[in-house]
Design an enzyme around this catalytic site. Sequence first.
Site: not given
Length: 142
Positions: A68, A71
């Site tokens: 991600c 993230c």
Amino acid sequence: MASMKLTCLSCGQVNRVAPDRLSAKPKCGTCGASLMPGKAVEVDFATLQKAARTDDVPLVVDFWAPWCGPCRMMAPEFSKAASELRGDARLVKLNTEAHPKAGSAYGIRGIPTMARFKGGREAARKSGAMPAAQIVSWVKSA
């Protein structure tokens, strides 16, 4: 309150700490790990469940995954926030790819998602990447 319960993020042992000692770098009585590390700590699903259920100090969880992009962008900001919040809250990270049961157990629909636990219950939730100042503000206001 005479003492506060804190789950060791390394060995899972529940420790009791006097509230005025939270900023004094308390250590686990079993393994010696820091109970208020001042940095984001990677935890597994079992440790997260125990700490979320047991701890008297607010626990903020970053549900994330290595693939991600947002993230990965938020990771250093989350660590900065952990340092700023030392003594007030503990910040932990849970890799939802390595622990898929956690995502379903906590109803995580998108990542990054942060959840704040206090007194055995989820008290607040926020999705999306945020800078450290915004994370700190959200944790203190929740």
